[in-house]
Write a protein that holds these residues in place. Structure first.
Motif, short mmCIF file in Angstrom:
data_model
loop_
_atom_site.label_atom_id
_atom_site.label_comp_id
_atom_site.label_asym_id
_atom_site.label_seq_id
_atom_site.Cartn_x
_atom_site.Cartn_y
_atom_site.Cartn_z
N GLY A 119 0.83 -1.20 0.00
CA GLY A 119 0.00 0.00 0.00
C GLY A 119 0.86 1.25 0.00
O GLY A 119 1.79 1.37 0.79
N ALA A 120 0.51 2.20 -0.88
CA ALA A 120 1.25 3.47 -0.91
C ALA A 120 0.78 4.39 0.21
O ALA A 120 1.45 5.37 0.52
N GLU A 121 -0.39 4.10 0.79
CA GLU A 121 -0.96 4.95 1.84
C GLU A 121 -0.07 4.92 3.08
O GLU A 121 0.08 3.89 3.73
N ARG A 122 0.49 6.09 3.41
CA ARG A 122 1.48 6.08 4.50
C ARG A 122 0.85 5.86 5.87
O ARG A 122 1.50 5.47 6.81
N TYR A 123 -0.48 6.14 5.98
CA TYR A 123 -1.13 5.96 7.28
C TYR A 123 -1.72 4.56 7.45
O TYR A 123 -2.31 4.26 8.47
N GLY A 124 -1.56 3.71 6.44
CA GLY A 124 -2.04 2.34 6.57
C GLY A 124 -3.54 2.23 6.43
O GLY A 124 -4.16 2.95 5.64
N TYR A 125 -4.12 1.33 7.23
CA TYR A 125 -5.55 1.04 7.15
C TYR A 125 -6.32 1.89 8.16
O TYR A 125 -6.09 1.77 9.36
N TYR A 126 -7.21 2.73 7.68
CA TYR A 126 -8.04 3.54 8.57
C TYR A 126 -9.41 3.70 7.94
O TYR A 126 -9.63 3.33 6.79
N SER A 127 -10.33 4.28 8.70
CA SER A 127 -11.69 4.48 8.20
C SER A 127 -11.74 5.75 7.35
O SER A 127 -11.78 6.85 7.89
N ARG A 128 -11.76 5.57 6.05
CA ARG A 128 -11.84 6.74 5.16
C ARG A 128 -13.14 7.53 5.42
O ARG A 128 -13.10 8.75 5.57
N PRO A 129 -14.30 6.84 5.56
CA PRO A 129 -15.51 7.62 5.85
C PRO A 129 -15.43 8.35 7.20
O PRO A 129 -16.05 9.39 7.38
N GLY A 130 -14.63 7.79 8.12
CA GLY A 130 -14.48 8.42 9.43
C GLY A 130 -13.76 9.76 9.36
O GLY A 130 -13.83 10.55 10.31
N LEU A 131 -13.09 10.05 8.26
CA LEU A 131 -12.39 11.33 8.14
C LEU A 131 -13.37 12.49 8.28
O LEU A 131 -13.02 13.56 8.78
N ALA A 132 -14.62 12.27 7.82
CA ALA A 132 -15.64 13.34 7.95
C ALA A 132 -15.88 13.65 9.42
O ALA A 132 -16.04 14.82 9.79
N TYR A 133 -15.89 12.61 10.25
CA TYR A 133 -16.16 12.83 11.69
C TYR A 133 -14.92 13.41 12.38
O TYR A 133 -15.03 14.15 13.36
N TYR A 134 -13.76 13.08 11.85
CA TYR A 134 -12.50 13.67 12.33
C TYR A 134 -12.51 15.18 12.03
O TYR A 134 -12.25 16.02 12.89
N LEU A 135 -12.88 15.49 10.80
CA LEU A 135 -12.93 16.88 10.37
C LEU A 135 -13.95 17.67 11.20
O LEU A 135 -13.74 18.83 11.53
N ALA A 136 -15.07 17.00 11.56
CA ALA A 136 -16.12 17.68 12.33
C ALA A 136 -15.88 17.58 13.84
O ALA A 136 -16.77 17.90 14.63
N LYS A 137 -14.70 17.14 14.25
CA LYS A 137 -14.28 17.07 15.66
C LYS A 137 -15.12 16.08 16.47
O LYS A 137 -15.33 16.30 17.67
N GLU A 138 -15.60 15.01 15.85
CA GLU A 138 -16.39 14.03 16.60
C GLU A 138 -15.54 12.85 17.05
O GLU A 138 -15.96 12.06 17.90
N VAL A 139 -14.38 12.68 16.45
CA VAL A 139 -13.52 11.57 16.82
C VAL A 139 -12.06 12.01 16.59
O VAL A 139 -11.78 12.71 15.62
N PRO A 140 -11.17 11.66 17.52
CA PRO A 140 -9.77 12.05 17.30
C PRO A 140 -9.11 11.15 16.26
O PRO A 140 -9.56 10.03 16.03
N GLU A 141 -8.07 11.67 15.67
CA GLU A 141 -7.39 10.95 14.59
C GLU A 141 -7.00 9.54 14.97
O GLU A 141 -7.19 8.58 14.23
N GLY A 142 -6.46 9.39 16.18
CA GLY A 142 -5.94 8.10 16.61
C GLY A 142 -6.98 7.00 16.69
O GLY A 142 -6.65 5.82 16.72
N ARG A 143 -8.25 7.39 16.73
CA ARG A 143 -9.33 6.40 16.84
C ARG A 143 -9.82 5.90 15.49
O ARG A 143 -10.74 5.09 15.43
N LEU A 144 -9.27 6.44 14.41
CA LEU A 144 -9.77 6.07 13.08
C LEU A 144 -9.17 4.76 12.57
O LEU A 144 -9.51 4.30 11.49
#
Lengths: 438, 107
Positions: free
Chosen positions: A34-59
């Motif tokens: 995988g070229a993605e440097r952050y590995g496996y995370y919840s791509r849809p969860g980025l919206a909740y990260y952006l809206a301050k509902e979940v911290p980055e580390g929880r994705l």
């Protein structure tokens, strides 16, 4: 010798394939590239990260021990070439990985905006963790933003920036939001929600060029020549399946990599899953691309099974479903609910299925049921699609009725009467069906 | 009629969490009889549920495995149910035939 499985891509399709392969073959060598440097995370969860509902580390759904349990080799590098005849993948570093079976799950990426100024610093998108971090970093200093595009991602960005106290202008080329999936009243509910949050909606507005100074965005110019100053321009005009590797390898591709019912490509040892796979509808034969998390998970499982055991399990397309929040209102979209194009996007967006837009001329029932706005698309004997906004109680029965292809003959006429008790009719049918199944 | 039954909507087995803790009696009935169940096809593994769990249960993992939250630490406090952005977690009455390996005293 242990069979060698190489999975290209680090999203949900790859992860569910890896889990399935491991569950069926404890000896298999599984390598994820995988070229993605952050590995496996919840791509849809980025919206909740952006809206301050979940911290980055929880994705990140998998802990290190989950990966060790799966016994994966993880290579954080880009694959640059697939050689089907030689059964080998070449990485950017020149390293060559031999494989017995290969999974392509490289996903879909944002289509860049093609207007003057699109190269300026401050033109952003929301594809991956890097983009989310970038948007958050920029939103600390920026005061205002212009968002162009449509579908779910455009609103995720709009609402995320609103929650970070930016003035947000949202451009739409026509008269309403997501016109080929939502009905007029649903678009209106979303737009009213956006207006309440302070978003300034510009209908019939096209972005002609992005203005800048010293390489930085300073504003935009509309098709009619109006200028709006802003610090950020966010673009969500659609995504394209990343099929370069597949095309270069000579695999048969259309919008995505064409796969058969076993998710096998035109090469017997190469499979595709996730946003990249274009699956044929078993009834109509139409190729279908979906950019949905759950579809990717299910396709990954089927592909993984067939990679481990040889082709044996067919992928059975289910009525595509997504549930999200648009302007504060929860919405579930399932089955086939719209038609035509949307001038704000090119092709498909994130959280989207092409199946949603294949509605014919059958009857549509739209009703307010308590705190829910409900729309049903009726086929000859089944409900073929539904949109539920607001209270979601009815969305669970509808998911089962649509997914199960349940006959609605007993209530079809009643549903179409003016002021029909839609909620009760659906609940009763579902209860009866569940009772029958039990 | 028990408190649990009174709170049940027409879709048998599903409880409205907003009403759950109106009385101690209802709370007691819930603790004794309900657990959190997911609708996995709606989940995107965003982690909001696990983040908000006061006793640090990895609710998301239960959803990925398509199983109820059988963890004996679960308080049935409804934080995960309420916070899930996609509304896919619900309380459901624990079926009479319990999942294998689950001790009813732990619920």
């Amino acid at each position: 010798m242990a069979s060698r499985h190489v999975l290209i891509g680090s999203g949900p399709a790859s992860m569910s394939a890896a889990e399935t392969i491991r569950s069926l073959d404890s000896e298999a060598e599984i390598t994820v590239v995988g070229a993605e440097r952050y590995g496996y995370y919840s791509r849809p969860g980025l919206a909740y990260y952006l809206a301050k509902e979940v911290p980055e580390g929880r994705l990140f759904p998998f802990a290190p021990e989950d990966f060790s349990r799966l016994g994966l080799v993880w290579i954080n590098e880009r694959a640059v070439k697939v050689d089907p005849a030689g059964h080998a993948v070449t990485l950017a570093s020149g390293r060559v990985l031999p494989y017995d079976r290969l999974l392509l799950a490289t996903g879909a990426w944002a289509i860049p905006l093609d207007v003057p100024g699109a190269e300026l610093d401050g033109v952003t998108k929301l594809d991956d963790m890097h983009d989310a971090r970038d948007l958050i970093r920029r939103s600390r200093r920026a005061k205002s933003a212009v968002v162009v595009g449509g579908g779910i991602t455009a609103l995720e960005i709009t609402e995320g920036l609103c929650s970070r106290r930016l003035d947000v202008h949202y451009f739409m080329r026509k008269d309403r939001y997501w016109g080929n999936v939502l009905s007029e009243s649903e678009s209106r509910i979303v737009e009213e929600g956006l207006a309440r949050r302070g978003v300034r909606i510009h209908h019939f507005t096209e972005l002609r060029r992005i203005l800048g100074a010293d390489g930085q965005v300073t504003g935009v110019e509309t098709g009619e020549g109006a200028r709006i100053p802003c610090d950020l321009v966010a673009v969500a005009i659609g995504v394209l399946p990343q099929k370069d590797l597949a095309e270069q390898a000579g695999l048969v591709c259309a919008r995505g990599v064409l796969v058969d019912q076993y998710l096998g490509s035109s090469d017997p040892d190469i499979f595709a899953a996730g946003d990249l796979a274009e699956v044929s509808d078993p009834v109509t034969g139409q190729g279908t691309v979906e950019v949905l998390w759950n579809s990717a998970v299910v396709k990954g499982r089927v592909a993984g099974r067939n990679m481990a055991l040889g082709q044996g399990q067919a992928y059975v397309p289910v009525a595509p479903l997504n549930v999200t929040r648009l302007a504060g209102s929860r919405i579930t979209i399932m089955g086939t609910v719209g038609s035509g194009g949307d001038s704000d996007v090119q092709g498909i967006v994130r959280g989207d299925s092409e199946t949603w837009r294949r509605l014919g001329s059958g009857p549509v029932v739209e009703a307010q049921v308590g705190d829910a706005h409900v729309r049903l698309a009726l086929g000859d004997s089944t409900i073929i699609g539904a949109v539920v906004m607001g209270d979601q109680s009815l969305s669970f029965p509808l998911q089962e009725l649509i997914g199960g292809g349940v006959d609605i003959g007993a209530i079809r006429t009643d549903l179409m009467q003016p002021a029909a008790p839609v909620g009760r009719l659906i609940d009763d049918l579902w209860m009866g069906w569940k009772g029958y199944r039990a | 009629m028990t408190a649990t039954a009174r709170l049940t909507r027409s879709d048998a087995g599903t409880l409205n969490h907003m009403d759950l803790f109106k009385t101690d009696r209802a709370k007691h009935a819930t603790l004794a009889r309900a657990w959190v169940v997911p609708e996995p096809s709606r989940c995107v593994q965003c982690g909001v549920c696990s983040f908000h769990c006061p006793v640090r249960i990895d609710v998301r993992r239960h959803v990925w495995l398509a199983e109820p939250v059988t963890d004996s630490k679960c308080l049935t406090c409804a934080e995960c149910v309420r916070r899930c952005p996609r509304g896919l977690l619900r309380f459901q009455r624990i079926p009479a035939a319990m999942a294998p390996g689950t001790d009813p005293r732990d619920i």
